[in-house]
Design an enzyme around this catalytic site. Structure first.
Site, PDB file in Angstrom:
ATOM      1  N   SER A 414       0.824  -1.210   0.000  1.00  0.00           N
ATOM      2  CA  SER A 414       0.000   0.000   0.000  1.00  0.00           C
ATOM      3  C   SER A 414       0.860   1.263   0.000  1.00  0.00           C
ATOM      4  CB  SER A 414      -0.937   0.033   1.185  1.00  0.00           C
ATOM      5  OG  SER A 414      -0.394  -0.609   2.287  1.00  0.00           O
ATOM      6  N   HIS A 435      -3.146  -3.181  -5.850  1.00  0.00           N
ATOM      7  CA  HIS A 435      -3.467  -2.661  -4.513  1.00  0.00           C
ATOM      8  C   HIS A 435      -4.956  -2.829  -4.241  1.00  0.00           C
ATOM      9  CE1 HIS A 435      -3.774   1.009  -1.638  1.00  0.00           C
ATOM     10  NE2 HIS A 435      -3.547  -0.105  -0.959  1.00  0.00           N
ATOM     11  N   GLU A 447      -6.388  -0.649  -7.378  1.00  0.00           N
ATOM     12  CA  GLU A 447      -5.404   0.228  -8.022  1.00  0.00           C
ATOM     13  C   GLU A 447      -4.343  -0.671  -8.653  1.00  0.00           C
ATOM     14  OE1 GLU A 447      -4.936   4.528  -5.766  1.00  0.00           O
ATOM     15  OE2 GLU A 447      -4.079   2.768  -4.771  1.00  0.00           O
ATOM     16  N   ASN A 485      -4.259   6.646  -1.325  1.00  0.00           N
ATOM     17  CA  ASN A 485      -3.616   6.896  -0.028  1.00  0.00           C
ATOM     18  C   ASN A 485      -2.844   8.211  -0.032  1.00  0.00           C
ATOM     19  OD1 ASN A 485      -4.711   4.646   1.053  1.00  0.00           O
ATOM     20  ND2 ASN A 485      -2.868   3.367   0.880  1.00  0.00           N
TER      21      ASN A 485
END
Ligand code: T1G
Ligand code: NAD
Length: 702
Positions: A414, A435, A447, A485
């Protein structure tokens, strides 16, 4: 066979006229289709040799609804209502032959026919609510007449299609046939032979009488269907229109439905949801990928690490019918992982969301081992071990030696650098990031991190894997935190500041929930575990005075019963804790931060604008090639309400100029240069431009 127009044919044999449409990819009811249908019907009705009519499609599905790309443009006659009214008025029986998905206007047209037959794997539904509208061609008036208002309101507000079997049981279709068109023709011949009276759905009243007598049952069903949809316009409009079906005469109900449709279709919420509809389909397309690049076969999978994410990812493969093996360090960890999977499925069976035999079938597809040789003949490996760079390098070095050529090697990291992980192999072209989001067996977003050396076949295979696992794949570039993120980090920073400056967690969460997120940032932090972020901050040498102090006190959130909130006796409902605001006040004093009343507007701006600013940087760096990709990431990975279209779509509604001015102000009061508007945002402010114009052109009509 007569070619009525490029997409419609009429074929009369032994007194049966078969009207067929072929308008790839999904037989959307665009202008040419409507024109062709109207003309074909006119000819069939006028033809004395024709005794009955079958309506069908060629291609991969029955009509999948109105052509969404035509929304917002002047209507070209005949409209769909007109076509349906003509079919319904036919003096000759019409049988709709349904396969694939009869959705929206497609099902409404079928409800305008006298009878409906379907293939066993067909699904039917009215999903318009997912586009921020309601069925606008009679669906809210005709469906209740077949299934009753209570069932209709549940189906239409949920917008989820039902199986042919359920549709037959509910009376939406009349028969499931093995061989579709011959079956429909036989059904029509049977209607003729039995001299059945043609009853228009619009004239059916038996299912409405009870609700008219006592609407309590309907009102309860509507209330249940509308739960958790406060602020969203379309669901409430759907319920009102179904209510009209038994409180108003048919024509008045139809008119009211049309008025509601026209109001919603021009509204921001529907524009936002249509934006997301097309954007999620664009997101998996790689603009520079040469035509003809094919995905590798995906017949077998391996997941390294059977923890929180590894277990969920393995379930995705099993749910898709792909045999998968989990590789763990020890039998003990392996069993723990397999047990967690088993109990997750068991909860779904208990809830009735999964049948026991389906659970058994899926579990049978999941194997476990500590023996790495299982990797030698797999098609894809997804690594989901601890978030430690050295460990991931070691793992990819080992994979490089064992996996066969062409195996896709993916990391679920991540935060770590995918290029650096790929460099641990001699085949970086076969390495990508995949991800997933927690819980991996539930969250739709994926992702796909494209490394510098990731090849087109590797990307194509990752996208195919994403679709196979029923995920929404979005291709992103490799950087710290990728897209989601990275933007989230900006919001998290503001969360910490707002606590110091005087806002309480429950104040901020209330604003974010009112905006439409299912959960506010503090409650989300408590759910994910505050220790995850704490470990990353310590690793990076950055501090968050209030959150660090909570973690030092062992307040990791739900898992320890206390975080930003208190969770009494293992409850999942957050209870505000004055100790947190007291702690924040102490930290603020120590840091010389002035505390003040912070308005809801400021809270909302600081929960969204810094992320929008980061989105602009992400586009500048081409970490995302389309602004709409960023919207898809947030809608499917972070709970951004789809009826607000995503951060970039929302920014276009607000305007770059206003956002830049606010950011300048927040940069000044916080002293954080990172809040200064990005160049791209300043350019949009200066030119009056929109995020929507950045990247590849889109289909959604303005
Ligand atoms: N209009 C225009 N284009 C459409 C479309 C539609 N209704 N449905 C799909 N497409 C395009 C899509 O953009 C993609 O394009 C390609 O077709 C394949 O789609 C009056 C007003 C049918 C289950 O909401 O749910 O009727 O990216 O990748 O996974 O009351 O498409 O290839 O260029 O999704 O196999 C109601 C929407 C309309 C159904 C197939 N109908 N479609 O899924 O393929 S509103 C819907 C779907 C309405 C009336 C109202 C799915 C599908 P491209 P895909 P798929
Ligand atoms: P976890 O601690 O729950 O599971 C990690 C598993 O890897 C453990 O079961 C461990 O035994 C196993 N493992 C460690 N070394 C191994 C090895 N050499 N061989 C085989 N198995 C090994 O962690 P998690 O939350 O599932 O996270 C896994 C990865 O997914 C991390 O990279 C994390 O950043 C990423 N991720 C986590 C989340 C999340 O919300 N938890 C979300 C997205 C991505």
């Amino acid at each position: 066979m007569v070619h009525i127009n490029p997409v419609t044919t009429l074929d009369v044999t032994d007194g049966i006229a078969v009207i067929k449409v072929n308008n790839p990819p999904v037989n959307a009811l665009g202008h040419a289709v409507r024109e062709g249908l109207f003309e074909a019907l006119t000819q069939a009705v006028a033809d004395a040799d024709v005794k009955a009519i079958v309506l069908g499609c060629d291609g991969r599905t029955f009509f999948a609804g109105a052509d969404i790309t035509e929304f917002g443009r002047p209507l070209q006659p005949p409209g769909l209502q007109e076509v349906i009214a003509a079919f319904e008025a036919s003096p000759k029986p019409i049988v709709a032959a349904i396969f694939g998905t009869a959705l929206g206007g497609g099902l409404e047209l079928a409800l305008g026919c006298h009878f409906r037959v379907a293939s066993a794997d067909a699904r039917v539904g009215l999903p318009e609510v997912k586009l921020g509208i309601l069925p606008g061609a009679g669906g809210t008036q005709r469906l209740p007449r077949l299934v009753g208002p209570e069932k209709a309101v549940a189906m239409i507000v949920a917008g989820a299609p039902v199986t042919a079997k359920a549709a037959l049981a509910d009376g939406v279709i009349d028969e499931i046939v093995a061989d579709l068109i011959p079956g429909a023709i036989a059904f029509a011949q049977n209607v003729l032979a039995e001299g059945k009276t043609l009853v228009k759905v619009r004239d059916r009243d038996e299912k409405l009488a009870a609700a008219r007598e006592n609407p309590a049952g309907f009102e309860a069903a509507a209330k249940a269907a509308l739960k958790k949809l406060a602020g969203v316009e379309a669901p409430a409009a759907c319920a009102q229109s179904v209510r009209n079906s038994f409180t108003l005469p048919f024509e008045e109900g139809l008119k009211a439905e049309r008025d509601l449709f026209l109001k919603l279709v021009t509204g921001d919420q529907s524009l936002a949801q249509r934006h997301i509809f097309f954007s999620e389909r664009e997101a998996a397309k790689v603009p520079d990928m040469p035509a003809g690049v094919k995905s590798a076969a995906l017949k077998k999978a391996v997941v390294i690490g059977g923890g929180t994410m590894g277990g969920g990812i393995a379930m995705c493969f099993a749910n898709a019918g792909v045999p998968v093996t989990i590789v763990e360090t020890t039998d003990e960890f392996l069993q723990k992982g397999l047990d967690r999977i088993k109990s997750t499925y068991a909860v779904s069976v208990e809830r009735g969301a999964l049948k026991q035999d389906a659970m058994d079938k899926r579990l049978a597809l999941i194997a476990g081992t500590t023996d790495w040789n299982v990797i030698a003949d797999t098609d894809i490996v997804i690594e989901a071990v601890f978030e430690e760079f050295a460990l991931k390098k070691e793992i990819f070095g080992k994979l490089d030696k064992i996996a066969k050529p062409g195996t896709l090697l993916a990391s679920n990291t991540s935060t770590l650098d995918v290029d650096a992980i790929a460099a641990a192999t001699s085949r970086p072209e076969d390495v990508v990031g995949m991800h997933f989001f927690s819980p991996a067996n539930v969250m739709k977003l994926l992702e796909i991190v494209r490394g510098e050396k990731s090849s087109f076949p590797a990307i194509a295979t990752a996208v195919a894997a994403g679709k196979l696992l029923a995920k929404i794949p979005v291709i992103v570039g490799n950087c710290d935190g990728f897209v989601g993120n990275r933007m989230l980090a900006r919001r998290t920073t503001e969360c910490e500041r707002l606590l110091l400056e005087g806002a309480a967690p429950q104040d901020v969460d209330a604003v974010v929930q009112k905006f439409g997120f299912p959960m506010g940032p503090y409650a989300m932090g408590d759910l994910a575990g505050l220790d995850v972020g704490w470990r990353i901050r310590k690793h990076r040498g950055i501090t968050a005075p209030v959150s660090d102090a909570l973690c030092e006190a062992g307040r990791f959130g739900q898992k320890t019963g206390k975080g930003y909130y208190i969770y009494e006796n293992g409850a999942r409902t957050p209870t505000p804790d004055p100790a947190v605001t007291k702690l924040a006040a102490e930290k603020a004093e120590a840091l010389g931060v002035n505390r003040r009343n912070i308005t809801e507007q400021e809270i909302l701006e600081r929960m969204t604008y810094p992320m929008i600013n980061e989105a602009a940087r992400i586009l500048e760096e081409r970490i995302a090639v389309r602004a709409s990709d960023i919207d898809v990431v947030w809608a499917y990975g972070y709970g951004w309400p789809v009826w607000r279209g995503g951060p970039c779509f929302y920014a276009d509604l607000i305007g770059a100029k206003a956002i830049c001015e606010a950011l300048e102000h927040y940069a000044e009061i916080t002293g954080d240069a990172g809040l200064k508007p990005a160049k791209l945002l300043l350019d949009l402010a200066a030119s009056g431009g929109k995020f929507a114009d950045i990247g590849v052109a889109k289909k959604a009509a303005a």
